[in-house]
Design a protein around this motif. Structure first.
Motif, PDB file in Angstrom:
ATOM      1  N   MET A 156      99.319  16.625  25.753  1.00  0.00           N
ATOM      2  CA  MET A 156     100.095  15.831  24.804  1.00  0.00           C
ATOM      3  C   MET A 156      99.387  14.496  24.564  1.00  0.00           C
ATOM      4  O   MET A 156      98.494  14.100  25.308  1.00  0.00           O
ATOM      5  N   GLN A 157      99.832  13.788  23.564  1.00  0.00           N
ATOM      6  CA  GLN A 157      99.249  12.476  23.261  1.00  0.00           C
ATOM      7  C   GLN A 157     100.363  11.444  23.104  1.00  0.00           C
ATOM      8  O   GLN A 157     101.441  11.777  22.635  1.00  0.00           O
ATOM      9  N   PRO A 158     100.125  10.193  23.546  1.00  0.00           N
ATOM     10  CA  PRO A 158      98.878   9.683  24.111  1.00  0.00           C
ATOM     11  C   PRO A 158      98.753   9.972  25.614  1.00  0.00           C
ATOM     12  O   PRO A 158      99.752   9.929  26.341  1.00  0.00           O
ATOM     13  N   THR A 159      97.550  10.288  26.061  1.00  0.00           N
ATOM     14  CA  THR A 159      97.221  10.408  27.479  1.00  0.00           C
ATOM     15  C   THR A 159      95.825   9.847  27.679  1.00  0.00           C
ATOM     16  O   THR A 159      95.077   9.640  26.722  1.00  0.00           O
ATOM     17  N   SER A 160      95.447   9.622  28.947  1.00  0.00           N
ATOM     18  CA  SER A 160      94.115   9.107  29.269  1.00  0.00           C
ATOM     19  C   SER A 160      93.473  10.010  30.314  1.00  0.00           C
ATOM     20  O   SER A 160      94.033  10.201  31.399  1.00  0.00           O
ATOM     21  N   ILE A 161      92.308  10.575  29.981  1.00  0.00           N
ATOM     22  CA  ILE A 161      91.591  11.460  30.895  1.00  0.00           C
ATOM     23  C   ILE A 161      90.157  10.961  31.026  1.00  0.00           C
ATOM     24  O   ILE A 161      89.437  10.831  30.022  1.00  0.00           O
ATOM     25  N   ALA A 162      89.734  10.662  32.250  1.00  0.00           N
ATOM     26  CA  ALA A 162      88.360  10.202  32.470  1.00  0.00           C
ATOM     27  C   ALA A 162      87.364  11.282  32.060  1.00  0.00           C
ATOM     28  O   ALA A 162      87.621  12.479  32.221  1.00  0.00           O
ATOM     29  N   GLU A 163      86.218  10.867  31.547  1.00  0.00           N
ATOM     30  CA  GLU A 163      85.232  11.817  31.046  1.00  0.00           C
ATOM     31  C   GLU A 163      84.722  12.760  32.134  1.00  0.00           C
ATOM     32  O   GLU A 163      84.398  13.919  31.862  1.00  0.00           O
ATOM     33  N   ASN A 164      84.609  12.280  33.359  1.00  0.00           N
ATOM     34  CA  ASN A 164      84.056  13.125  34.427  1.00  0.00           C
ATOM     35  C   ASN A 164      85.127  13.865  35.224  1.00  0.00           C
ATOM     36  O   ASN A 164      84.839  14.450  36.273  1.00  0.00           O
ATOM     37  N   ALA A 165      86.378  13.828  34.789  1.00  0.00           N
ATOM     38  CA  ALA A 165      87.422  14.628  35.453  1.00  0.00           C
ATOM     39  C   ALA A 165      87.148  16.111  35.215  1.00  0.00           C
ATOM     40  O   ALA A 165      86.753  16.515  34.115  1.00  0.00           O
ATOM     41  N   GLN A 166      87.347  16.919  36.252  1.00  0.00           N
ATOM     42  CA  GLN A 166      87.118  18.359  36.157  1.00  0.00           C
ATOM     43  C   GLN A 166      88.469  19.068  36.123  1.00  0.00           C
ATOM     44  O   GLN A 166      89.180  19.094  37.127  1.00  0.00           O
ATOM     45  N   ILE A 167      88.804  19.639  34.980  1.00  0.00           N
ATOM     46  CA  ILE A 167      90.120  20.256  34.781  1.00  0.00           C
ATOM     47  C   ILE A 167      89.939  21.697  34.327  1.00  0.00           C
ATOM     48  O   ILE A 167      89.234  21.955  33.328  1.00  0.00           O
ATOM     49  N   LYS A 168      90.547  22.629  35.036  1.00  0.00           N
ATOM     50  CA  LYS A 168      90.538  24.020  34.590  1.00  0.00           C
ATOM     51  C   LYS A 168      91.636  24.176  33.545  1.00  0.00           C
ATOM     52  O   LYS A 168      92.811  23.962  33.833  1.00  0.00           O
ATOM     53  N   GLU A 169      91.248  24.549  32.349  1.00  0.00           N
ATOM     54  CA  GLU A 169      92.164  24.505  31.214  1.00  0.00           C
ATOM     55  C   GLU A 169      93.225  25.599  31.242  1.00  0.00           C
ATOM     56  O   GLU A 169      94.256  25.461  30.583  1.00  0.00           O
ATOM     57  N   LYS A 170      92.983  26.697  31.965  1.00  0.00           N
ATOM     58  CA  LYS A 170      93.944  27.794  31.963  1.00  0.00           C
ATOM     59  C   LYS A 170      95.316  27.320  32.445  1.00  0.00           C
ATOM     60  O   LYS A 170      95.478  26.884  33.584  1.00  0.00           O
ATOM     61  N   GLY A 171      96.308  27.386  31.561  1.00  0.00           N
ATOM     62  CA  GLY A 171      97.681  27.033  31.915  1.00  0.00           C
ATOM     63  C   GLY A 171      97.921  25.561  32.150  1.00  0.00           C
ATOM     64  O   GLY A 171      98.993  25.179  32.625  1.00  0.00           O
ATOM     65  N   PHE A 172      96.955  24.688  31.784  1.00  0.00           N
ATOM     66  CA  PHE A 172      97.090  23.271  32.088  1.00  0.00           C
ATOM     67  C   PHE A 172      98.042  22.592  31.116  1.00  0.00           C
ATOM     68  O   PHE A 172      98.033  22.849  29.919  1.00  0.00           O
ATOM     69  N   TYR A 173      98.875  21.695  31.680  1.00  0.00           N
ATOM     70  CA  TYR A 173      99.762  20.871  30.851  1.00  0.00           C
ATOM     71  C   TYR A 173      99.685  19.436  31.338  1.00  0.00           C
ATOM     72  O   TYR A 173      99.753  19.156  32.551  1.00  0.00           O
ATOM     73  N   LEU A 174      99.563  18.504  30.392  1.00  0.00           N
ATOM     74  CA  LEU A 174      99.554  17.077  30.691  1.00  0.00           C
ATOM     75  C   LEU A 174     100.502  16.385  29.729  1.00  0.00           C
ATOM     76  O   LEU A 174     100.304  16.406  28.511  1.00  0.00           O
ATOM     77  N   GLY A 175     101.555  15.768  30.276  1.00  0.00           N
ATOM     78  CA  GLY A 175     102.561  15.119  29.456  1.00  0.00           C
ATOM     79  C   GLY A 175     102.142  13.743  28.967  1.00  0.00           C
ATOM     80  O   GLY A 175     101.185  13.133  29.455  1.00  0.00           O
ATOM     81  N   GLU A 176     102.883  13.240  28.000  1.00  0.00           N
ATOM     82  CA  GLU A 176     102.590  11.960  27.363  1.00  0.00           C
ATOM     83  C   GLU A 176     102.523  10.812  28.383  1.00  0.00           C
ATOM     84  O   GLU A 176     103.249  10.792  29.367  1.00  0.00           O
ATOM     85  N   PHE A 177     101.624   9.849  28.095  1.00  0.00           N
ATOM     86  CA  PHE A 177     101.472   8.609  28.861  1.00  0.00           C
ATOM     87  C   PHE A 177     101.029   8.846  30.304  1.00  0.00           C
ATOM     88  O   PHE A 177     101.240   7.992  31.171  1.00  0.00           O
ATOM     89  N   SER A 178     100.420   9.986  30.563  1.00  0.00           N
ATOM     90  CA  SER A 178      99.864  10.238  31.889  1.00  0.00           C
ATOM     91  C   SER A 178      98.402   9.820  31.930  1.00  0.00           C
ATOM     92  O   SER A 178      97.706   9.790  30.908  1.00  0.00           O
ATOM     93  N   VAL A 179      97.914   9.522  33.162  1.00  0.00           N
ATOM     94  CA  VAL A 179      96.549   9.037  33.362  1.00  0.00           C
ATOM     95  C   VAL A 179      95.863   9.890  34.419  1.00  0.00           C
ATOM     96  O   VAL A 179      96.396  10.085  35.518  1.00  0.00           O
ATOM     97  N   ILE A 180      94.669  10.389  34.083  1.00  0.00           N
ATOM     98  CA  ILE A 180      93.832  11.108  35.037  1.00  0.00           C
ATOM     99  C   ILE A 180      92.537  10.320  35.183  1.00  0.00           C
ATOM    100  O   ILE A 180      91.781  10.154  34.223  1.00  0.00           O
ATOM    101  N   SER A 181      92.273   9.847  36.401  1.00  0.00           N
ATOM    102  CA  SER A 181      91.173   8.902  36.622  1.00  0.00           C
ATOM    103  C   SER A 181      89.851   9.613  36.921  1.00  0.00           C
ATOM    104  O   SER A 181      89.776  10.843  36.997  1.00  0.00           O
ATOM    105  N   SER A 182      88.847   8.820  37.146  1.00  0.00           N
ATOM    106  CA  SER A 182      87.493   9.307  37.373  1.00  0.00           C
ATOM    107  C   SER A 182      87.404  10.181  38.622  1.00  0.00           C
ATOM    108  O   SER A 182      88.014   9.882  39.661  1.00  0.00           O
ATOM    109  N   GLY A 183      86.642  11.276  38.529  1.00  0.00           N
ATOM    110  CA  GLY A 183      86.373  12.122  39.683  1.00  0.00           C
ATOM    111  C   GLY A 183      87.483  13.068  40.076  1.00  0.00           C
ATOM    112  O   GLY A 183      87.380  13.772  41.091  1.00  0.00           O
ATOM    113  N   VAL A 184      88.539  13.142  39.307  1.00  0.00           N
ATOM    114  CA  VAL A 184      89.672  14.025  39.633  1.00  0.00           C
ATOM    115  C   VAL A 184      89.274  15.476  39.400  1.00  0.00           C
ATOM    116  O   VAL A 184      88.567  15.805  38.445  1.00  0.00           O
ATOM    117  N   LYS A 185      89.755  16.366  40.296  1.00  0.00           N
ATOM    118  CA  LYS A 185      89.537  17.806  40.163  1.00  0.00           C
ATOM    119  C   LYS A 185      90.893  18.507  40.147  1.00  0.00           C
ATOM    120  O   LYS A 185      91.702  18.306  41.063  1.00  0.00           O
TER     121      LYS A 185
END
Length: 346
Positions: A102-131
């Protein structure tokens, strides 16, 4: 979504008594259920509702079989509570699943996220190096700090804050507004009695299948890890201090607190508002009654009650005397007067 009584019985290996084609389209408590809502009876305290309930389909434990009456449809199982739990889990699995970012959200460029079934709600933050693993659901307004690891099928509800370097396993559930990895309560007085902060440089490790209730707090370790092991369930508003280790498959009820560096074993049941002091060793298969205060090591299999807590059996015996304490004092006073009189007369 509508099912017949027979379809439900087939799912839970139950025996039908009544009308197999009776329709069901929801769930309800036995005292409040509507005619097409499924309900259940697994506790003696609610057996009187059998005659009063509006529900036309009732799951009952085998021990209540003699209370089956005409006019309703019953599904007889070994354990009604276990059966209804199974059905609720099935029903939940059929509900639409949230997906996408969803938007707006913030995801660090180097975060590693497996997209299958992934959900990220509004105004959430995923920082650098997250897996982040597969099928992870992160609801709105969640903060994920640097280098956090989150396993498959984990659900993180709104408002959760997860500090840096935390490791979270698979199938974990963290309810709203909990805080994982904040600084532990570590202070050391100097020569003038002024308390100075001790840096808290460790992390928190949450193993697979753990559940953490709303508004709970798990502090990061001073050094090393605060550890919550596989299958443990924490209720709402629980405080776990720095360097605590909680073993496998424990249940801890609301508003309980465990002080720093205490180690708790496996398969324990801890009631609400229990306080456990620091640097203790709590064994396995222990039961601690609500509002107990534990200030000593506890051996395997003990049952504790009271504050400070001691043997539940001794507590109950003592409590009987406590209720009669005023009468006991009166009897002692009478005996003292009688002894004084005899001594005086003698």
């Amino acid at each position: 979504m509508e099912f017949t009584a027979q379809q439900i019985a087939d799912l839970i290996n139950g025996q039908i008594v009544g009308e197999p084609e009776q329709p069901v389209s929801g769930f309800g408590k036995i005292q409040e259920a509507k005619p097409q809502e499924l309900t259940f009876l697994g506790n003696d305290k609610y057996s009187h509702f059998l005659k009063e309930t509006n529900s036309q389909v009732i799951i009952i434990s085998k021990k209540f079989k003699k209370e089956v009456t005409t006019g309703k449809t019953f599904i007889i199982v070994e354990d009604a509570y276990q059966a209804i739990t199974q059905l609720l889990q099935m029903y939940e699995s059929l509900q639409p699943k949230k997906n996408g970012i969803m938007q707006p959200t913030s995801i660090a460029e180097n975060a590693q996220i497996k997209e299958k079934g992934f959900y990220l709600g509004e105004f959430s933050v995923i920082s650098s190096g997250v897996k982040i693993g597969e099928n992870v659901k992160i609801y709105p307004q969640v903060y994920i700090g640097e280098n956090v690891e989150i396993g498959d099928n984990t659900i993180i509800y709104p408002g959760v804050k997860i500090y840096e370097n935390i490791k979270i396993g698979r199938n974990v559930i963290i309810q709203s507004n909990s805080v994982i990895g904040c600084e532990g309560f570590g202070y050391q007085p100097d020569e003038n009695g002024v308390f100075k902060k001790v840096p808290q440089l460790g992390n928190v490790i949450i193993e697979n299948d753990v559940e953490i209730g709303a508004c709970s707090t798990i502090d990061r370790a001073t050094m090393g890890s605060t550890l919550i092991k596989e299958g443990t369930k924490l209720d709402n508003q629980i405080q776990i201090a720095h360097n605590v280790e909680i073993g496998r498959h424990n249940v801890i009820a609301a508003q309980s607190g465990v002080a720093g560096s205490t180690k708790i074993g496996h398969h324990n049941m801890i009631g609400g508002q229990v306080g456990v002091t620091g640097h203790l060793k709590i064994g396995n298969k222990i039961q601690i009654q609500a509002q107990s205060g534990v200030n000593h090591d506890v051996k395997d299999g003990e049952k504790l009650y009271g504050s400070p807590a001691f043997s539940a059996m001794d507590f109950r015996k003592s409590y009987v005397h406590f209720k009669n304490f005023s009468k006991i004092v009166q009897r002692v006073n009478k005996l003292e007067k009688l002894i004084k009189k005899e001594n005086h007369d003698g």
